[in-house]
Design a protein around this motif. Sequence first.
Motif, PDB file in Angstrom:
ATOM      1  N   GLY A   3      19.686  38.180  72.572  1.00  0.00           N
ATOM      2  CA  GLY A   3      20.078  39.188  73.551  1.00  0.00           C
ATOM      3  C   GLY A   3      20.463  40.454  72.819  1.00  0.00           C
ATOM      4  O   GLY A   3      19.719  41.425  72.778  1.00  0.00           O
ATOM      5  N   THR A   4      21.644  40.426  72.223  1.00  0.00           N
ATOM      6  CA  THR A   4      22.070  41.470  71.298  1.00  0.00           C
ATOM      7  C   THR A   4      22.630  40.798  70.058  1.00  0.00           C
ATOM      8  O   THR A   4      23.489  39.916  70.167  1.00  0.00           O
ATOM      9  N   VAL A   5      22.161  41.174  68.911  1.00  0.00           N
ATOM     10  CA  VAL A   5      22.698  40.651  67.655  1.00  0.00           C
ATOM     11  C   VAL A   5      24.000  41.389  67.365  1.00  0.00           C
ATOM     12  O   VAL A   5      24.004  42.607  67.218  1.00  0.00           O
ATOM     13  N   MET A   6      25.096  40.649  67.286  1.00  0.00           N
ATOM     14  CA  MET A   6      26.388  41.283  67.067  1.00  0.00           C
ATOM     15  C   MET A   6      26.626  41.615  65.589  1.00  0.00           C
ATOM     16  O   MET A   6      27.208  42.628  65.257  1.00  0.00           O
ATOM     17  N   TYR A   7      26.141  40.744  64.709  1.00  0.00           N
ATOM     18  CA  TYR A   7      26.404  40.899  63.277  1.00  0.00           C
ATOM     19  C   TYR A   7      25.245  40.230  62.553  1.00  0.00           C
ATOM     20  O   TYR A   7      25.193  39.010  62.421  1.00  0.00           O
ATOM     21  N   ALA A   8      24.289  41.024  62.099  1.00  0.00           N
ATOM     22  CA  ALA A   8      23.042  40.474  61.570  1.00  0.00           C
ATOM     23  C   ALA A   8      23.269  39.607  60.340  1.00  0.00           C
ATOM     24  O   ALA A   8      22.661  38.544  60.199  1.00  0.00           O
ATOM     25  N   SER A   9      24.132  40.032  59.434  1.00  0.00           N
ATOM     26  CA  SER A   9      24.387  39.231  58.230  1.00  0.00           C
ATOM     27  C   SER A   9      24.929  37.863  58.602  1.00  0.00           C
ATOM     28  O   SER A   9      24.512  36.838  58.051  1.00  0.00           O
ATOM     29  N   GLY A  10      25.869  37.843  59.528  1.00  0.00           N
ATOM     30  CA  GLY A  10      26.458  36.575  59.945  1.00  0.00           C
ATOM     31  C   GLY A  10      25.488  35.706  60.706  1.00  0.00           C
ATOM     32  O   GLY A  10      25.455  34.478  60.533  1.00  0.00           O
ATOM     33  N   ALA A  11      24.679  36.312  61.572  1.00  0.00           N
ATOM     34  CA  ALA A  11      23.715  35.540  62.359  1.00  0.00           C
ATOM     35  C   ALA A  11      22.673  34.889  61.458  1.00  0.00           C
ATOM     36  O   ALA A  11      22.331  33.706  61.628  1.00  0.00           O
ATOM     37  N   GLU A  12      22.158  35.635  60.491  1.00  0.00           N
ATOM     38  CA  GLU A  12      21.173  35.054  59.581  1.00  0.00           C
ATOM     39  C   GLU A  12      21.808  33.980  58.691  1.00  0.00           C
ATOM     40  O   GLU A  12      21.164  32.975  58.362  1.00  0.00           O
ATOM     41  N   ALA A  13      23.074  34.176  58.337  1.00  0.00           N
ATOM     42  CA  ALA A  13      23.772  33.150  57.558  1.00  0.00           C
ATOM     43  C   ALA A  13      23.884  31.855  58.355  1.00  0.00           C
ATOM     44  O   ALA A  13      23.765  30.754  57.797  1.00  0.00           O
ATOM     45  N   GLN A  14      24.103  31.983  59.671  1.00  0.00           N
ATOM     46  CA  GLN A  14      24.136  30.795  60.523  1.00  0.00           C
ATOM     47  C   GLN A  14      22.770  30.112  60.555  1.00  0.00           C
ATOM     48  O   GLN A  14      22.661  28.884  60.475  1.00  0.00           O
ATOM     49  N   GLN A  15      21.726  30.904  60.672  1.00  0.00           N
ATOM     50  CA  GLN A  15      20.382  30.331  60.707  1.00  0.00           C
ATOM     51  C   GLN A  15      20.062  29.589  59.408  1.00  0.00           C
ATOM     52  O   GLN A  15      19.476  28.503  59.434  1.00  0.00           O
ATOM     53  N   LEU A  16      20.455  30.173  58.286  1.00  0.00           N
ATOM     54  CA  LEU A  16      20.174  29.558  56.990  1.00  0.00           C
ATOM     55  C   LEU A  16      21.052  28.333  56.765  1.00  0.00           C
ATOM     56  O   LEU A  16      20.568  27.248  56.411  1.00  0.00           O
TER      57      LEU A  16
END
Length: 786
Positions: free
Chosen positions: A670-683
């Motif tokens: 929807g809206t990415v709030m914090y890209a670094s954190g979101a990608e860290a979650q994915q990884l």
Amino acid sequence: MKAPFKQRRERKFIGGYRPRIDGLEKATGRALYADDVSVRRRFPDLLHAKILRSPYAHARIKDVDATEAEKLPGVKAILTFRDPEVARLRPTSAGWTDGVDTVSYERMMWKKFRDRRVLDDTVRWVGDEAGVVVAAESEAIAEEALRRLKIDWEVLPFVLDPLEAMKPGAPAVHPEVTATNVLSPDPVGGENVFLAKGDVERAFAEADVVVEGTSTYHNANQGSLDHWCCTAKWDRDGLTIWSNTYEADQTRMHVSQMLDLPIDKVRVVCHYVGGQFGRNDTGEQPFYLFTALLAKRTGRPVKFRHTRREAFHDSRQPAIYTGKLGARKDGTITAASFKAVGNIGAYADHSMFALKFAPAEAAEVCFAHIPNLRMEAYGVYTNKLPACMMRGVGNSQLNLVLAHVVDLLAEKLGMDPMEVVRKNFGHQWETLPDKSLSAVLEEGARRIGWQEKRHPPGAGPVLEGTKRRGVGFSFHPGWHAAWQEMRRGQIQVSLRLNPDGTVLLDAPTVETGPGSNTCNVLGCAEALGFLGIRPEDVHWIASVDTERSLKDTVQTDSAVSFLQSEVMAEAALELKAKILALAAEKMGANEQELDIVSGRIVRRGSSEAGTDFRKILWQGDLVPIAVVASRKPIAEKTGVPYLGAFAEVEVDTATGRTDVLKLIILNDCGTVMYASGAEAQQLGGQVAGVGESLYEEIVYDRATGVPLNFNWVDYKIPTMADMPDIEPVLLEVWRGAGEYGACGIGESVLTCTPRAILNAIHHAIGVRIDEIPVTPQKVLAALGAL
């Protein structure tokens, strides 16, 4: 990451790449955890508690002789199930709430499954908390005291397998709850049917094609290195608990109601938590109560902490899922049924959340366009460790069978499984094909090379004589959007603006590692953009204290990343109004004539540079301007976005070894709030996703019920050397309600991985393995080599 995420709408701080706000604190050891608080320096008279653990899978304590234990120097108190303060405690559960809301004893989610007693004289799994606890000057003394106890045990029959436990005559694990070991969700269409739509049997009979498959999900441990810990201390008639729970308000409610204390006499303080992965969702743990009782009896602070072995305390719920689809020749699904048999272990807790609640939510936002649907679930008591809450709860088990039967259907129809998915799945608020789901599938297919790497199952090129490669994918609805969080009630934040332009942000949430605190700081800076505030100007209060904080917003459902920021947007408007009122007074102007642009008070329509807002604040009484905002999440139903996983594997048909070569993990946020954190979650989520797919399983001795690998040597978790190339992909296609219209992703990032890997294995070798973990032995057996 092949390319950085690009925002749909450019924002100043939200959605960007930057270090976490707590990175330096954690790296330098200044961040406080539960173990850092409960130390001798702070509590010179600290005692340590240890509880008796069951050596049997099922037994009853007939008698306890504590004479020799009480003689041991350093032992200060021994509580047993016979002590009045213990015996009077009501039967309870560790699943009063899933953390979303704060509830009382009478409003707990699964109150008909109150199957726990504090310091029970009956034990139901090897390692269960038995009826004696000791407080001593050290952990070593407490452990020695437990060894000196003389326990007269009555050993009882036990059962480990849920299918065996369902048979007549099986040992009853909780006869006070059910004589059959089977728990039922609230039925709507039969004894254990919790969702029924249309005429499923007739639709199957009329379908052109029907497929059926079974998937088995074994139990896995959350793998959190910050083990359960609490310290209890009484001050006259008031009790304070320091803990690594992430449900401060709920822990206060639990302790207050179980010990019959007024709420204002219980204070709970929580600092950072070093990862929890669903463990803390069963937060109403008995150890809070017996630790408090020991502290009361001794008049000294008492600390209780799990050892690493005791951290194998609960797990993901194992489930045997059967899925069935009926469809027309063009791939339109006309009927679907899903049946789950869940091994809930020794205690119910949130077992029905995993078996009913989460799958029902998924059905609402994914199966809306299937006209005939039936879902049923059987929660079965066994004498294994309790099993329910782990990251991806309920959804991971359902997904393992969902994308399995979709793949079966596509194979039988001679269709691309992605086309079957696009044709049938979506929520009721959007027509098919669902835009978010289509975007996830298209981007994932492009990045994995779907078209180029597809071939008939098992018919691809052979590498190095014995190795074959394949690709597979899975999909799932995301969770949670704001409308799915209405049970939380009020979301509260406060902003205090100091005269120098710094901001004190009270957005109470116990940070467990995903970076929601950084999201809150970015949301605050974004909302106060008119002041020119930067994230560096915002100080987030890192502890939650029920005596001083606002209502805590619990880190569950991955929703804290945006819920509090939505409220900050409203709080910022109120703060702006207060600043303008002060400015009008100091400048002798009308409030309506003024505005704030880039940190300067300006007159509307004027070309003058204006006045720095800090100058105005310094002319006041120097008291910070404070606002408190409180509101419920937005109730507008907007559906949810989708997520997906694409996997490429290589299987050695000579050894059975499976290597995951590549993973594409996609989330529409929807809206990415914090890209670094979101990608860290994915990884980071893929450590569990790959681990559960190929390595992780708790193993029992079937003859004794003893778990054999409650340690980090024999319980296999993938290392860095085992992890594949992972490509995180963030999308902004769907949009929810509110300023950001976001959806959480942290909980969901591992959900699709196991099935994507299993489908890729089938594509590689042409045979299906639908029980995880996929070990080399299972591969060889499937190939007929064993």
